[in-house]
Motif scaffolding. Structure first.
Motif, PDB file in Angstrom:
ATOM      1  N   LYS A 270     -22.217   5.319  58.901  1.00 35.72           N
ATOM      2  CA  LYS A 270     -22.353   4.088  58.098  1.00 35.72           C
ATOM      3  C   LYS A 270     -23.829   3.752  57.880  1.00 35.72           C
ATOM      4  CE  LYS A 270     -17.913   1.898  58.761  1.00 35.72           C
ATOM      5  NZ  LYS A 270     -17.053   1.961  59.910  1.00 35.72           N
ATOM      6  N   ASN A 271     -24.643   3.919  58.904  1.00 33.48           N
ATOM      7  CA  ASN A 271     -26.081   3.649  58.804  1.00 33.48           C
ATOM      8  C   ASN A 271     -26.720   4.601  57.787  1.00 33.48           C
ATOM      9  OD1 ASN A 271     -28.590   2.446  59.551  1.00 33.48           O
ATOM     10  ND2 ASN A 271     -29.012   4.218  60.816  1.00 33.48           N
ATOM     11  N   LYS A 272     -26.294   5.872  57.824  1.00 37.21           N
ATOM     12  CA  LYS A 272     -26.815   6.886  56.906  1.00 37.21           C
ATOM     13  C   LYS A 272     -26.427   6.534  55.460  1.00 37.21           C
ATOM     14  CE  LYS A 272     -26.067  11.771  56.207  1.00 37.21           C
ATOM     15  NZ  LYS A 272     -25.411  12.961  56.660  1.00 37.21           N
ATOM     16  N   VAL A 273     -25.190   6.110  55.256  1.00 38.25           N
ATOM     17  CA  VAL A 273     -24.706   5.735  53.908  1.00 38.25           C
ATOM     18  C   VAL A 273     -25.466   4.504  53.410  1.00 38.25           C
ATOM     19  CG1 VAL A 273     -22.715   4.843  52.630  1.00 38.25           C
ATOM     20  CG2 VAL A 273     -22.427   6.769  54.178  1.00 38.25           C
ATOM     21  N   ASP A 274     -25.654   3.508  54.283  1.00 37.41           N
ATOM     22  CA  ASP A 274     -26.387   2.288  53.901  1.00 37.41           C
ATOM     23  C   ASP A 274     -27.810   2.629  53.456  1.00 37.41           C
ATOM     24  OD1 ASP A 274     -24.192   0.802  54.505  1.00 37.41           O
ATOM     25  OD2 ASP A 274     -24.919   0.099  56.451  1.00 37.41           O
ATOM     26  N   LYS A 275     -28.469   3.554  54.163  1.00 35.55           N
ATOM     27  CA  LYS A 275     -29.849   3.922  53.836  1.00 35.55           C
ATOM     28  C   LYS A 275     -29.937   4.649  52.495  1.00 35.55           C
ATOM     29  CE  LYS A 275     -32.103   4.097  58.272  1.00 35.55           C
ATOM     30  NZ  LYS A 275     -32.487   4.920  59.411  1.00 35.55           N
ATOM     31  N   SER A 276     -28.877   5.377  52.139  1.00 38.66           N
ATOM     32  CA  SER A 276     -28.933   6.188  50.923  1.00 38.66           C
ATOM     33  C   SER A 276     -28.595   5.372  49.669  1.00 38.66           C
ATOM     34  CB  SER A 276     -28.004   7.401  51.025  1.00 38.66           C
ATOM     35  OG  SER A 276     -26.651   6.977  51.037  1.00 38.66           O
ATOM     36  N   GLU A 277     -28.104   4.161  49.856  1.00 44.06           N
ATOM     37  CA  GLU A 277     -27.725   3.348  48.687  1.00 44.06           C
ATOM     38  C   GLU A 277     -28.916   2.626  48.103  1.00 44.06           C
ATOM     39  OE1 GLU A 277     -24.559   0.925  50.205  1.00 44.06           O
ATOM     40  OE2 GLU A 277     -23.085   2.511  49.965  1.00 44.06           O
TER      41      GLU A 277
END
Length: 138
Positions: free
Chosen positions: A131-138
């Motif tokens: 989830k942290n990785k997805v949040d950073k990529s948005e």
């Protein structure tokens, strides 16, 4: 000799990292390539990449794990559980393996080799990293 699936290779990687961890804890000298050959006799780039990646990035992987292990630290987990978690975190952060595949593979290994509490903990940690990785990529 038949080609091993990625799942079977991950089981071998877990075994290799488990052995390395035991050797490190007991201050026993070893050669990483010898351990890899003992566990995985057929030369395999995937195995080497993950094993050497986890060894090289171990402190960083442990820091990431500890960030998401609630009031806990990776060194309190069993050797097998540490290996599963390190493989998955490494794959999530440094490979092109789809995140969902990485998480499912880790949970499957944990189902087979860990108890339910640890399996759920591993799943929770990987889910937070994802989830942290997805949040950073948005």
């Amino acid at each position: 000799m038949k080609q091993l699936t990625r799942s079977e290779l991950r089981k071998n990687i877990m075994t290799i990292l488990y052995q390395i961890n035991v050797f490190d804890l007991n201050k026993i000298d070893y050669n990483v390539d010898d351990i890899i050959k003992d566990v995985n006799p057929i030369d395999n780039e995937f195995v080497k990449d993950i094993v050497y990646g986890v060894i090289t990035k171990k402190d960083e992987l442990d820091n990431v794990a500890n960030k998401y292990l609630n009031k806990w630290s990776i060194d309190r987990l069993g050797n097998t559980d540490q290996s599963i978690l390190r493989i998955a975190i490494y794959e999530l952060l440094y490979t092109n393996t789809p995140d969902i595949v990485v998480i499912n593979e880790a949970v499957e290994l944990a189902k087979e080799y860990s108890d339910d509490d640890v399996k759920n903990m591993i799943n929770g940690v990987l889910d937070k990293i994802y989830k942290n990785k997805v949040d950073k990529s948005e």
